[in-house]
Design a protein around this motif. Sequence first.
Motif, PDB file in Angstrom:
ATOM      1  N   UNK A 121       0.831  -1.213   0.000  1.00  0.00           N
ATOM      2  CA  UNK A 121       0.000   0.000   0.000  1.00  0.00           C
ATOM      3  C   UNK A 121       0.864   1.261   0.000  1.00  0.00           C
ATOM      4  N   UNK A 122       1.933   1.254   0.776  1.00  0.00           N
ATOM      5  CA  UNK A 122       2.833   2.408   0.796  1.00  0.00           C
ATOM      6  C   UNK A 122       3.464   2.636  -0.578  1.00  0.00           C
ATOM      7  N   UNK A 123       3.886   1.570  -1.216  1.00  0.00           N
ATOM      8  CA  UNK A 123       4.497   1.693  -2.543  1.00  0.00           C
ATOM      9  C   UNK A 123       3.493   2.248  -3.547  1.00  0.00           C
ATOM     10  N   UNK A 124       2.276   1.719  -3.528  1.00  0.00           N
ATOM     11  CA  UNK A 124       1.247   2.214  -4.455  1.00  0.00           C
ATOM     12  C   UNK A 124       0.906   3.679  -4.168  1.00  0.00           C
ATOM     13  N   UNK A 125       0.956   4.070  -2.920  1.00  0.00           N
ATOM     14  CA  UNK A 125       0.685   5.466  -2.554  1.00  0.00           C
ATOM     15  C   UNK A 125       1.812   6.375  -3.027  1.00  0.00           C
ATOM     16  N   UNK A 126       3.041   5.927  -2.911  1.00  0.00           N
ATOM     17  CA  UNK A 126       4.177   6.699  -3.434  1.00  0.00           C
ATOM     18  C   UNK A 126       4.009   6.900  -4.938  1.00  0.00           C
ATOM     19  N   UNK A 127       3.661   5.830  -5.639  1.00  0.00           N
ATOM     20  CA  UNK A 127       3.468   5.921  -7.086  1.00  0.00           C
ATOM     21  C   UNK A 127       2.331   6.890  -7.434  1.00  0.00           C
ATOM     22  N   UNK A 128       1.204   6.763  -6.750  1.00  0.00           N
ATOM     23  CA  UNK A 128       0.074   7.661  -7.022  1.00  0.00           C
ATOM     24  C   UNK A 128       0.468   9.106  -6.735  1.00  0.00           C
ATOM     25  N   UNK A 129       1.197   9.323  -5.656  1.00  0.00           N
ATOM     26  CA  UNK A 129       1.646  10.676  -5.320  1.00  0.00           C
ATOM     27  C   UNK A 129       2.507  11.257  -6.435  1.00  0.00           C
ATOM     28  N   UNK A 145       3.511  15.918  -2.275  1.00  0.00           N
ATOM     29  CA  UNK A 145       4.928  15.706  -1.949  1.00  0.00           C
ATOM     30  C   UNK A 145       5.052  15.211  -0.510  1.00  0.00           C
ATOM     31  N   UNK A 146       4.343  15.842   0.405  1.00  0.00           N
ATOM     32  CA  UNK A 146       4.396  15.408   1.809  1.00  0.00           C
ATOM     33  C   UNK A 146       3.865  13.981   1.951  1.00  0.00           C
ATOM     34  N   UNK A 147       2.814  13.657   1.240  1.00  0.00           N
ATOM     35  CA  UNK A 147       2.246  12.310   1.274  1.00  0.00           C
ATOM     36  C   UNK A 147       3.270  11.284   0.777  1.00  0.00           C
ATOM     37  N   UNK A 148       3.946  11.610  -0.300  1.00  0.00           N
ATOM     38  CA  UNK A 148       4.976  10.732  -0.857  1.00  0.00           C
ATOM     39  C   UNK A 148       6.092  10.510   0.162  1.00  0.00           C
ATOM     40  N   UNK A 149       6.490  11.574   0.846  1.00  0.00           N
ATOM     41  CA  UNK A 149       7.553  11.490   1.853  1.00  0.00           C
ATOM     42  C   UNK A 149       7.148  10.573   3.007  1.00  0.00           C
ATOM     43  N   UNK A 150       5.933  10.738   3.484  1.00  0.00           N
ATOM     44  CA  UNK A 150       5.449   9.939   4.616  1.00  0.00           C
ATOM     45  C   UNK A 150       5.449   8.452   4.260  1.00  0.00           C
ATOM     46  N   UNK A 151       4.952   8.115   3.093  1.00  0.00           N
ATOM     47  CA  UNK A 151       4.859   6.703   2.724  1.00  0.00           C
ATOM     48  C   UNK A 151       6.225   6.107   2.385  1.00  0.00           C
ATOM     49  N   UNK A 152       7.117   6.882   1.824  1.00  0.00           N
ATOM     50  CA  UNK A 152       8.485   6.402   1.591  1.00  0.00           C
ATOM     51  C   UNK A 152       9.170   6.150   2.929  1.00  0.00           C
ATOM     52  N   UNK A 153       8.954   7.028   3.894  1.00  0.00           N
ATOM     53  CA  UNK A 153       9.523   6.816   5.234  1.00  0.00           C
ATOM     54  C   UNK A 153       8.932   5.578   5.900  1.00  0.00           C
ATOM     55  N   UNK A 154       7.645   5.339   5.696  1.00  0.00           N
ATOM     56  CA  UNK A 154       7.025   4.134   6.275  1.00  0.00           C
ATOM     57  C   UNK A 154       7.670   2.869   5.722  1.00  0.00           C
ATOM     58  N   UNK A 155       7.989   2.891   4.454  1.00  0.00           N
ATOM     59  CA  UNK A 155       8.661   1.735   3.845  1.00  0.00           C
ATOM     60  C   UNK A 155       9.988   1.495   4.549  1.00  0.00           C
ATOM     61  N   UNK A 156      10.765   2.552   4.687  1.00  0.00           N
ATOM     62  CA  UNK A 156      12.072   2.419   5.328  1.00  0.00           C
ATOM     63  C   UNK A 156      11.941   1.976   6.782  1.00  0.00           C
ATOM     64  N   UNK A 174      16.416  -6.139   1.103  1.00  0.00           N
ATOM     65  CA  UNK A 174      15.921  -5.122   2.035  1.00  0.00           C
ATOM     66  C   UNK A 174      16.665  -3.799   1.852  1.00  0.00           C
ATOM     67  N   UNK A 175      17.971  -3.892   1.619  1.00  0.00           N
ATOM     68  CA  UNK A 175      18.742  -2.672   1.361  1.00  0.00           C
ATOM     69  C   UNK A 175      18.234  -1.978   0.104  1.00  0.00           C
ATOM     70  N   UNK A 176      17.941  -2.760  -0.916  1.00  0.00           N
ATOM     71  CA  UNK A 176      17.416  -2.207  -2.167  1.00  0.00           C
ATOM     72  C   UNK A 176      16.071  -1.511  -1.923  1.00  0.00           C
ATOM     73  N   UNK A 177      15.215  -2.090  -1.075  1.00  0.00           N
ATOM     74  CA  UNK A 177      13.945  -1.427  -0.728  1.00  0.00           C
ATOM     75  C   UNK A 177      14.207  -0.069  -0.075  1.00  0.00           C
ATOM     76  N   UNK A 178      15.155  -0.037   0.855  1.00  0.00           N
ATOM     77  CA  UNK A 178      15.464   1.217   1.545  1.00  0.00           C
ATOM     78  C   UNK A 178      16.001   2.259   0.563  1.00  0.00           C
ATOM     79  N   UNK A 179      16.893   1.845  -0.321  1.00  0.00           N
ATOM     80  CA  UNK A 179      17.475   2.788  -1.288  1.00  0.00           C
ATOM     81  C   UNK A 179      16.399   3.331  -2.225  1.00  0.00           C
ATOM     82  N   UNK A 180      15.537   2.480  -2.748  1.00  0.00           N
ATOM     83  CA  UNK A 180      14.498   2.968  -3.670  1.00  0.00           C
ATOM     84  C   UNK A 180      13.450   3.807  -2.944  1.00  0.00           C
ATOM     85  N   UNK A 181      13.212   3.536  -1.669  1.00  0.00           N
ATOM     86  CA  UNK A 181      12.315   4.403  -0.890  1.00  0.00           C
ATOM     87  C   UNK A 181      12.951   5.794  -0.748  1.00  0.00           C
ATOM     88  N   UNK A 182      14.259   5.834  -0.485  1.00  0.00           N
ATOM     89  CA  UNK A 182      14.965   7.103  -0.384  1.00  0.00           C
ATOM     90  C   UNK A 182      14.930   7.845  -1.725  1.00  0.00           C
TER      91      UNK A 182
END
Length: 149
Positions: A40-48, A70-81, A114-122
């Motif tokens: 859900x976080x990933x899909x929200x980042x994409x929609x944002x 932009x703020x929404x995208x930041x929040x969900x990317x942080x949730x992923x990390x 997992x590292x790749x997930x963190x990097x792509x979230x960043x």
Amino acid sequence: MSKLAILCAALFISAPGVYGHCEIPCGIYGDDLRFAALDEDIRTVEKSMRQIAELSADPGANANQIARWVMNKEVHADRIRETVAQYFLAQRIKLPDEGDAAAVEAYRDQLARLHKLIVHAMKSKQTTDLAHPAALQETLKAFREAYEG
């Protein structure tokens, strides 16, 4: 003063509970829930990202909405990390027995994913490049397969 103390105690007692997963070895884990939340976080980042791009056609008229997406995208990317670090890395991925080559290899594979997930979230926080949420989805799927065996 005692009325204030009673009021504070009443508010504390009646406050709704916050139910997060703790770091004690309780043995109750919600892996499926975490994977669903990550998806859900990933899909929200994409929609944002898509909304930011669309609204940027007229940034003057859409400045507030752009800022909110932009703020929404930041929040969900942080949730992923946070989920990757706090839940999977800290609690679920176990250190392998160094004498077990297969366990060490599986461990390294999971850490790399997992590292790749963190990097792509960043990277998702830094840009609106849709390649990053796509890489997040692909990596999450690959990690889940490796994690669940």
